[in-house]
Structures are given as structure tokens and as C-alpha cells.
Design an enzyme around this catalytic site. Sequence first.
Site, mmCIF file in Angstrom:
data_model
loop_
_atom_site.group_PDB
_atom_site.id
_atom_site.type_symbol
_atom_site.label_atom_id
_atom_site.label_comp_id
_atom_site.label_asym_id
_atom_site.label_seq_id
_atom_site.Cartn_x
_atom_site.Cartn_y
_atom_site.Cartn_z
ATOM 1 N N TYR A 77 16.270 5.610 2.194
ATOM 2 C CA TYR A 77 15.321 5.450 3.272
ATOM 3 C C TYR A 77 15.354 6.536 4.328
ATOM 4 O O TYR A 77 14.329 6.900 4.885
ATOM 5 C CB TYR A 77 15.435 4.051 3.901
ATOM 6 C CG TYR A 77 14.209 3.277 3.568
ATOM 7 C CD1 TYR A 77 14.036 2.805 2.276
ATOM 8 C CD2 TYR A 77 13.193 3.114 4.483
ATOM 9 C CE1 TYR A 77 12.883 2.161 1.922
ATOM 10 C CE2 TYR A 77 12.034 2.467 4.138
ATOM 11 C CZ TYR A 77 11.877 1.986 2.863
ATOM 12 O OH TYR A 77 10.722 1.364 2.526
ATOM 13 N N ASN A 112 0.230 1.748 10.106
ATOM 14 C CA ASN A 112 1.058 2.876 9.696
ATOM 15 C C ASN A 112 2.177 3.137 10.695
ATOM 16 O O ASN A 112 2.012 2.986 11.893
ATOM 17 C CB ASN A 112 0.196 4.135 9.512
ATOM 18 C CG ASN A 112 -0.779 3.959 8.369
ATOM 19 O OD1 ASN A 112 -0.610 3.051 7.563
ATOM 20 N ND2 ASN A 112 -1.789 4.795 8.305
ATOM 21 N N HIS A 129 2.828 -2.248 13.183
ATOM 22 C CA HIS A 129 4.102 -2.357 12.460
ATOM 23 C C HIS A 129 5.130 -1.361 12.975
ATOM 24 O O HIS A 129 6.063 -1.003 12.260
ATOM 25 C CB HIS A 129 3.878 -2.160 10.953
ATOM 26 C CG HIS A 129 3.153 -3.304 10.312
ATOM 27 N ND1 HIS A 129 2.492 -3.210 9.111
ATOM 28 C CD2 HIS A 129 2.979 -4.592 10.721
ATOM 29 C CE1 HIS A 129 1.941 -4.381 8.816
ATOM 30 N NE2 HIS A 129 2.224 -5.229 9.771
ATOM 31 N N CYS A 160 20.761 -3.036 27.484
ATOM 32 C CA CYS A 160 21.096 -4.448 27.692
ATOM 33 C C CYS A 160 22.291 -4.878 26.827
ATOM 34 O O CYS A 160 22.757 -6.013 26.931
ATOM 35 C CB CYS A 160 19.879 -5.337 27.424
ATOM 36 S SG CYS A 160 19.512 -5.598 25.684
ATOM 37 N N GLY A 197 -8.655 2.478 4.809
ATOM 38 C CA GLY A 197 -7.437 2.730 4.029
ATOM 39 C C GLY A 197 -6.405 1.625 4.050
ATOM 40 O O GLY A 197 -5.216 1.902 4.137
ATOM 41 N N SER A 199 -5.286 -2.183 2.033
ATOM 42 C CA SER A 199 -5.545 -3.196 1.005
ATOM 43 C C SER A 199 -5.814 -4.551 1.656
ATOM 44 O O SER A 199 -6.254 -5.482 0.989
ATOM 45 C CB SER A 199 -4.356 -3.298 0.046
ATOM 46 O OG SER A 199 -3.196 -3.661 0.770
ATOM 47 N N ASN A 225 -12.468 2.453 1.806
ATOM 48 C CA ASN A 225 -11.241 2.311 1.019
ATOM 49 C C ASN A 225 -11.484 2.772 -0.418
ATOM 50 O O ASN A 225 -12.617 2.752 -0.900
ATOM 51 C CB ASN A 225 -10.787 0.836 1.023
ATOM 52 C CG ASN A 225 -9.301 0.693 0.754
ATOM 53 O OD1 ASN A 225 -8.478 1.282 1.462
ATOM 54 N ND2 ASN A 225 -8.935 -0.052 -0.272
#
Length: 264
Positions: A77, A112, A129, A160, A197, A199, A225
Site C-alpha cells: 500500500y 477519490n 472518502h 489530543c 466516472g 460505478s 461513465n
Amino acid sequence: MEDLIKRAAKDLAESKYAIALTGAGMSTESGIPDFRGPKGIWTTNKEAEAKAYQRYELFLNNPRAYWEEMLGIDGPYGAFYEEIRQAKPNPGHYALAGLETLGIVKCVITQNIDGLHKKAGSERVLEYHGSVHAVRCISCGSRFAREKVSVDELPPRCQCGAALKYDVVHFKEPIPSDVREESEKEALKCDLMFICGTSAVVYPFANLPRMARFHSSNVKIIEVNADPTPLTQEGISDYLIQGKTGEILPRIVEEVRKTQKHRS
Ligand code: NAD
């Protein structure tokens, strides 16, 4: 296709409050693969999909192991996020920024995590997101630029005291309330939703077009799309312009400019 491009340009030019909703398909032409398209990350790597579903739980149970995975010490990742950080906007992103400059698009709500709308010059962007360019505290909600946060010691901590995570919203993680509430307000306020773009199968994001449609039968919902989506199939959208966002969006903006010149 040409007729639909003209129709979208006219609808956009006549709208009072248009917003754009975008997904991973916007950025495939910038070299970032989507999840579910034919060359998507999950279409080609089922193991990556399974890991993605466990990531939020990993953060809650073991934030250090989460960071090790995210930084690429223990998985692919880190390299993927680095690739995203280096990516550049494509003509589709610039076209949406152009529609904001023309005073037509008032806000972009994107799934995105790549920050390419902002890089292209869009100013009002809600990153539903989250973003790879930021980290967030799930305890107090603070966000910090990723490059300003040291990862010499893991996990990095918020002022914090709580462990920080990437701002990116992982599966099974709630959408941060600030961005969720603002996005819902925009969906209920708009008279045109321009969906590019995506789904439209990831919830709760995919509820936004439904909220707009059921709130007002007058709202125009346009999709651009590569493939039809549930919004197309269920008649939530008025019409689909099928093809690539990087090619279709600049043509729509060109038509909008012609329409505006014609009027002035
Ligand atoms: P998705 O992968 O589910 O769907 C992408 C859609 O875009 C597909 O319908 C595909 O056919 C279409 N598409 C691909 N290239 C296109 C192009 N050039 N022009 C027009 N359409 C094209 O992605 P999604 O709907 O955004 O939802 C899934 C999740 O993917 C989101 O949570 C998002 O955070 C995440 N994601 C983001 C990125 C990114 O930030 N660039 C990349 C991969 C995944």
C-alpha cells in the site's frame, strides 16, 4: 454522442446550482487504476480487496501494524499511495475546474483520495472518502497534511493523544460527519448533478443521487461513465454519456463556452 454532449452543455449552462460527483473513473486517464473497471485493482487482485476490508479494524486493534502496512513495510500500500501522490490531473479534471471558473459547478464531491481535483484548480472540493495527502484523528476530528506528520515513531499521534490514521476512509469506517453532512446539504440544494466516472455502487456515497432525485423531480442528473451503472438502469439519472471523462468533459466545456458566447 454529439447530441448528448450538446444537451449536457445546455443543461449545465441553464442550471442555477450544479454540483459534480466523481469517482475513480475520473483518474484512470491519470494512470491511477480504478477498483472495479476491467483493469481495476480488485478485478485483478482479489487478495488486495480482502485486505482492504480489514484495514479499519486493523487500525482500531493495532494502529502500529496498520501504519506498517500503509507505509509499505508490510504490504504494497505504501507504494500505491506514493504513486497516487505523484499523479497529475488529466483533461477531465481541468474541465470540471473550468466549469467552476465559469460559475456553473458550485462544488465537487469526490470519492477519490488522490487530490487531483484540487491540483487541477477546483476550489470547492468535498473529499467524501478522504485523501492520501492528509491524516486524521478519529477521536477529535483534526486533520493534518501527511508530509507534516513524522512517522519515525509508529503510530503517529494527534495533539489530543489519540493515534492518527490516514484521512482515507477505509471500508466499514464511518464517513467523517463534517464532509457527510455538507455533501448531503449540497445534494438537496442542487438543481443539476453531474456524475462522472463512478460505478455508483459504494454506499453511502451512492445515496447522494437518490437523495437528489427523491427530493426534487425537477433535478437534472447526468452521468458520464464508461459503462451504465445502477443509476442508469434504475432511471435515477436522466441520461448517460457513455465514454471517457478525459475526452467527453472538455468537449462539454467547449460547448458551454460556445453557448455563453452566443448569449452575450
Ligand atoms: P469504481 O472502480 O467502482 O468505478 C469506476 C467506474 O468508472 C467504472 O464504472 C468504470 O467503468 C468507469 N471508468 C473507468 N475509467 C473511466 C474513464 N476514463 N472515463 C469514464 N468512466 C471510466 O470506482 P468508484 O465508483 O469511485 O468507487 C470505488 C472507490 O474507489 C471509492 O471509494 C474511491 O475512494 C476508490 N478509489 C479511488 C481511486 C482514486 O482516488 N483515484 C482509485 C481507485 C479506487
